[in-house]
Write a protein that holds these residues in place. Structure first.
Motif, PDB file in Angstrom:
ATOM      1  N   TYR A  40       0.836  -1.206   0.000  1.00 31.68           N
ATOM      2  CA  TYR A  40       0.000   0.000   0.000  1.00 31.68           C
ATOM      3  C   TYR A  40       0.873   1.259   0.000  1.00 31.68           C
ATOM      4  CZ  TYR A  40      -4.073  -2.926   0.768  1.00 31.68           C
ATOM      5  OH  TYR A  40      -5.062  -3.864   0.604  1.00 31.68           O
ATOM      6  N   VAL A  41       1.957   1.241   0.758  1.00 27.50           N
ATOM      7  CA  VAL A  41       2.817   2.424   0.837  1.00 27.50           C
ATOM      8  C   VAL A  41       3.847   2.449  -0.292  1.00 27.50           C
ATOM      9  CG1 VAL A  41       4.676   3.467   2.208  1.00 27.50           C
ATOM     10  CG2 VAL A  41       2.510   2.899   3.275  1.00 27.50           C
ATOM     11  N   GLY A  42       4.546   1.330  -0.498  1.00 26.18           N
ATOM     12  CA  GLY A  42       5.632   1.301  -1.486  1.00 26.18           C
ATOM     13  C   GLY A  42       5.136   1.563  -2.902  1.00 26.18           C
ATOM     14  N   LEU A  43       4.015   0.961  -3.256  1.00 28.18           N
ATOM     15  CA  LEU A  43       3.529   1.116  -4.631  1.00 28.18           C
ATOM     16  C   LEU A  43       3.051   2.545  -4.882  1.00 28.18           C
ATOM     17  CD1 LEU A  43       2.898  -0.071  -7.364  1.00 28.18           C
ATOM     18  CD2 LEU A  43       0.764  -1.009  -6.443  1.00 28.18           C
ATOM     19  N   VAL A  44       2.330   3.104  -3.926  1.00 26.46           N
ATOM     20  CA  VAL A  44       1.846   4.478  -4.092  1.00 26.46           C
ATOM     21  C   VAL A  44       3.035   5.454  -4.101  1.00 26.46           C
ATOM     22  CG1 VAL A  44       0.535   6.337  -2.978  1.00 26.46           C
ATOM     23  CG2 VAL A  44      -0.433   4.020  -3.103  1.00 26.46           C
ATOM     24  N   SER A  45       3.974   5.264  -3.157  1.00 26.25           N
ATOM     25  CA  SER A  45       5.129   6.172  -3.093  1.00 26.25           C
ATOM     26  C   SER A  45       5.956   6.071  -4.373  1.00 26.25           C
ATOM     27  CB  SER A  45       6.035   5.819  -1.898  1.00 26.25           C
ATOM     28  OG  SER A  45       5.302   5.774  -0.711  1.00 26.25           O
ATOM     29  N   GLY A  46       6.188   4.836  -4.812  1.00 30.35           N
ATOM     30  CA  GLY A  46       6.994   4.635  -6.024  1.00 30.35           C
ATOM     31  C   GLY A  46       6.321   5.277  -7.227  1.00 30.35           C
ATOM     32  N   ALA A  47       5.006   5.065  -7.359  1.00 31.52           N
ATOM     33  CA  ALA A  47       4.287   5.623  -8.510  1.00 31.52           C
ATOM     34  C   ALA A  47       4.309   7.152  -8.457  1.00 31.52           C
ATOM     35  CB  ALA A  47       2.850   5.105  -8.520  1.00 31.52           C
ATOM     36  N   CYS A  48       4.127   7.724  -7.257  1.00 34.08           N
ATOM     37  CA  CYS A  48       4.127   9.192  -7.140  1.00 34.08           C
ATOM     38  C   CYS A  48       5.517   9.774  -7.419  1.00 34.08           C
ATOM     39  CB  CYS A  48       3.629   9.615  -5.760  1.00 34.08           C
ATOM     40  SG  CYS A  48       1.863   9.361  -5.521  1.00 34.08           S
ATOM     41  N   PHE A  49       6.557   9.133  -6.898  1.00 35.81           N
ATOM     42  CA  PHE A  49       7.923   9.627  -7.187  1.00 35.81           C
ATOM     43  C   PHE A  49       8.188   9.607  -8.692  1.00 35.81           C
ATOM     44  CE2 PHE A  49       9.685   8.413  -2.739  1.00 35.81           C
ATOM     45  CZ  PHE A  49       9.612   9.725  -2.307  1.00 35.81           C
ATOM     46  N   SER A  50       7.745   8.544  -9.365  1.00 33.88           N
ATOM     47  CA  SER A  50       7.981   8.484 -10.818  1.00 33.88           C
ATOM     48  C   SER A  50       7.180   9.581 -11.505  1.00 33.88           C
ATOM     49  CB  SER A  50       7.649   7.097 -11.380  1.00 33.88           C
ATOM     50  OG  SER A  50       6.271   6.833 -11.280  1.00 33.88           O
TER      51      SER A  50
END
Ligand code: NAD
Length: 438
Positions: free
Chosen positions: A10-20
């Protein structure tokens, strides 16, 4: 910047997508091959509004990729984020840090140059010191710096929260590491002016727990006030409004309900209590909060039984909403689990409907029948109980419900419906923290 995100939940995927989406080059890593396989097919392993579109556009732009191979992700990364789970350790409530330490070791084994290792997972005070020790032991010449950067996003509004946070907390005393973190979050501060709050690493780790504990206290406070409202004939929604208009208090997190649940508050309050006990500094307000909240969830099951006349044997209860909050499929520590268990223990049959949570809920709720719509769940039932306030439950056809139910009883644990509306539809309404009729 080149970023590796270890843990694609929930955190890693959202954070990764937002950083990209900010323009960084992001590799998301997960040990769970099924998750990575789904992501390669552009299927989201979790439900979060807007996530599929965000992931698809950034994959297409070539800035976001997924792998099970940690070495590939970590290679040449300017920053490696650890976003793995930190569940309660079975038996004692301490945060289980085994995933964090395993990830740290694996990162250290694969570092190709100086990098900033960022702990985004929620971890107890001092975890950063141990991560630093592991990195120094495995990769003594890497020059890697260890930073704390807790995440405050809420499931269901995760992308908005990540992109427009109230603040970003960064814990490190190292100026080079601070600069890397400034560069990573620059797009955010340019657009929205979101403050970057630099602190020491231990302070940053504690800020996350103190924030969650405070919010848990706030919810539990209003829940107890709701009970008092019922006893003295006051209305908790008006009390909330009346106190929330005071800026020192603030109107958020003052909605009385069935008690807090979810993947964070229950485990984080427990972990904080363990840290407090280990340091011989008891946190009595948080202790009371945990206890009151635990009791409350089952008490909500008893509230339903009482509304049905005190006997649940042979009765059918329709439950609307299973996830711990709307707009997520997350069932971890959801209040519905305790409410339903209390009903089943008292001899009721439970039929349930949830827009997104059924896949996770099914194995956690043996004996529950799952329905395809709120009306199908209500067919011939002796009570309708709203446990989670999904938007689609806000405009139910109450008249139809009254006819569909065997007994026209609505127990609204989220105070969605005003008494007058239910009454007009021919439903008996039981709310939380409202004056009793008669
Ligand atoms: P999650 O369980 O959804 O995801 C964790 C992921 O990490 C899993 O997919 C797991 O397979 C993966 N993983 C574990 N070990 C790994 C390893 N060594 N290498 C690669 N992948 C690995 O957890 P989550 O809800 O995203 O929470 C992650 C952290 O963020 C927790 O510490 C949590 O407390 C914190 N947090 C969560 C939220 C939230 O709303 N869920 C909000 C703020 C903070």
């Amino acid at each position: 910047m080149r970023i590796a995100m270890i843990g694609t939940g929930y955190v890693g995927l959202v954070s990764g997508a937002c950083f990209s989406d900010f323009g960084h080059e992001v590799v998301c890593v997960d040990k769970d091959a099924r998750k990575i396989e789904l992501l390669h097919q552009n299927v989201m392993p979790i439900y979060e509004p807007g996530l599929a579109e965000l992931v698809a556009s950034n994959v297409k732009a070539g800035r976001l990729s997924f792998t099970t191979d940690l070495a590939e992700g970590v290679r040449d990364a300017d920053a490696v984020f650890i976003a793995v789970g930190t569940p309660s350790r079975r038996g004692d409530g301490h945060a289980d840090l085994s995933y964090v330490y395993a990830a740290a070791r694996e990162i250290a084994e694969n570092l190709t140059g100086p990098s900033v290792i960022v702990t985004k997972s929620t971890v107890p005070v001092g975890t950063g010191d141990e991560v630093e020790r592991i990195i120094a032991e495995v990769a003594p010449t890497s020059g890697a710096k260890v930073v704390s950067n807790p995440e405050f996003l809420r499931e269901g509004a995760a992308i908005e929260d990540f992109k427009r946070p109230d603040r970003v907390v960064v814990g490190t005393d190292d100026e080079d590491a601070r600069q890397v973190m400034r560069d990573i979050y620059r797009p955010l501060s340019l657009n929205q002016g979101a403050p970057l709050l630099f602190t020491g690493r231990r302070t940053s780790e504690l800020i996350k727990y103190a924030a969650n504990a405070f919010l848990a206290v706030k919810i539990t406070f209003i829940n107890e006030i709701a009970d008092l409202c019922e006893s003295v004939g006051a209305d908790v929604q008006e009390v909330s409004r009346g106190i929330g208009m005071d800026n020192r208090i603030g109107g958020k997190f003052l909605h009385a309900g069935p008690g807090y649940g979810g993947s964070c508050f229950p485990k984080d309050t427990l972990a904080l209590l363990k840290t407090a006990a280990d340091n011989e500094t008891p946190l009595r307000i948080v202790e009371a909060t945990v206890q009151v909240n635990d009791n409350r969830k089952r008490a909500m099951g008893r509230k339903v039984i009482k509304a049905m006349g005190g006997d649940a044997h042979g009765k059918t209860v329709a439950v609307l909403g299973l996830t711990f909050k709307p707009n997520t499929d997350d069932m971890r520590d959801a209040p519905s689990l305790s409410v339903i268990a209390a009903l089943q223990d008292a001899g009721a049959t439970v039929r349930a409907y949830d827009p997104e949570g059924v896949e996770q809920a099914r194995p956690m709720l043996p004996g529950v029948e799952f329905s395809a719509s709120p009306y199908a769940a209500a067919e011939g039932a002796d009570a309708l109980v709203i446990v989670t306030e999904w938007d689609e439950f806000r405009a139910l056809d109450l008249g139809r419900m009254a006819k569909t139910l065997r007994t026209p009883l609505l127990v609204d644990l989220r105070n969605i419906y005003p008494a007058a509306e239910a009454e007009r539809a021919g439903l008996e309404l039981v709310s939380v923290g409202k004056p009793r009729k008669g």
